[in-house]
Write an enzyme that holds these catalytic residues in place. Structure first.
Site, PDB file in Angstrom:
ATOM      1  CB  ILE A   1      -0.932   0.032   1.224  1.00  0.00           C
ATOM      2  CG1 ILE A   1      -1.747  -1.260   1.313  1.00  0.00           C
ATOM      3  CG2 ILE A   1      -1.846   1.256   1.156  1.00  0.00           C
ATOM      4  CD1 ILE A   1      -2.623  -1.537   0.121  1.00  0.00           C
ATOM      5  CE  LYS A   2       4.285   5.203  -4.827  1.00  0.00           C
ATOM      6  NZ  LYS A   2       4.369   5.247  -6.305  1.00  0.00           N
ATOM      7  CB  VAL A   3       0.145   6.101   2.546  1.00  0.00           C
ATOM      8  CG1 VAL A   3      -0.782   4.899   2.661  1.00  0.00           C
ATOM      9  CG2 VAL A   3       1.397   5.904   3.392  1.00  0.00           C
TER      10      VAL A   3
END
Length: 216
Positions: free
Chosen positions: A82-84
């Site tokens: 997951i890229k945040v």
């Protein structure tokens, strides 16, 4: 150093994966939009091609919605990362997700102190943007060196994922500093295989071999 491809182009990913040298893929909303396809479908297909992490980015800016989007993304495949964004809500989301055993790539890092916060939030990867940093009059590689020093000082497990890589010199300098990962467009990665003297050497060997009239 691990090599990730920064793309959502399936054909390019397949070509690089076939070399056995591709360790992962990074995507973002802009890259997915260029594909013109459903983001879940594209992400699922990429995850089936590579065994390593495939970064898929949330588009929400608040923690609660980020968590909802992350839940959807991580159900796509086991190797989804997951890229945040590197914001307060992004790091809050990172802390929660990594605490649950989910890989997280904290992106849009432009300072060593931001990278320090990402590591404290338990990020799997932090993505400093060297090319964009250079574009704005700063020294992208000095940023990587500063992050490396800080992470080594405190034995952080967060991996430095060098992003916004524009050319082979970025790759070389990042490797010399000790960055863990670099992600680059397929054209940049393919360019690393090439050197004019290698090509000339091959031409010379083939010309000499042809004169012998032999075959293997």
């Amino acid at each position: 150093m691990k090599f990730f491809a920064d793309t959502a182009e399936i054909d390019a990913i397949q070509e690089l994966a076939a070399t056995g040298l591709l360790d992962g893929v990074t995507t973002n909303p802009s890259l997915i939009a260029k594909s013109g396809r459903d983001f879940k479908e594209v992400t699922r297909e990429i995850c089936a091609i590579v065994d390593g992490p495939v970064s898929a980015e949330v588009v929400a800016l608040d923690h609660e919605t980020m968590m909802k989007e992350a839940e959807i993304l991580r159900k796509i495949a086991d190797n989804v990362c997951i890229k945040v964004p590197l914001t307060i809500d992004g790091l809050k989301t990172c802390k929660k997700l990594t605490g649950d055993g989910t890989m997280v790539n904290v992106t849009l890092c432009f300072s060593a102190t931001q990278a320090l916060l990402a590591a404290k939030a338990g990020a799997t990867f932090v993505s400093p943007f060297v090319g964009r940093h250079d574009d704005n009059g700063f020294d992208g590689m000095q940023l990587i060196a500063d992050i490396r020093l800080i992470y080594d000082n405190y034995d952080f497990g967060t991996e430095i994922l060098v992003a916004s890589v524009r050319h082979g010199i970025h790759v070389l300098e990042a490797a010399k500093i000790g960055a863990d990962v670099m992600t680059a467009p397929p054209a940049v990665i393919k360019g690393l295989f090439k050197h004019v003297l290698t090509e000339k050497g091959i031409e010379g060997f083939l010309a000499d071999w042809a004169k012998t009239g032999q075959s293997i």
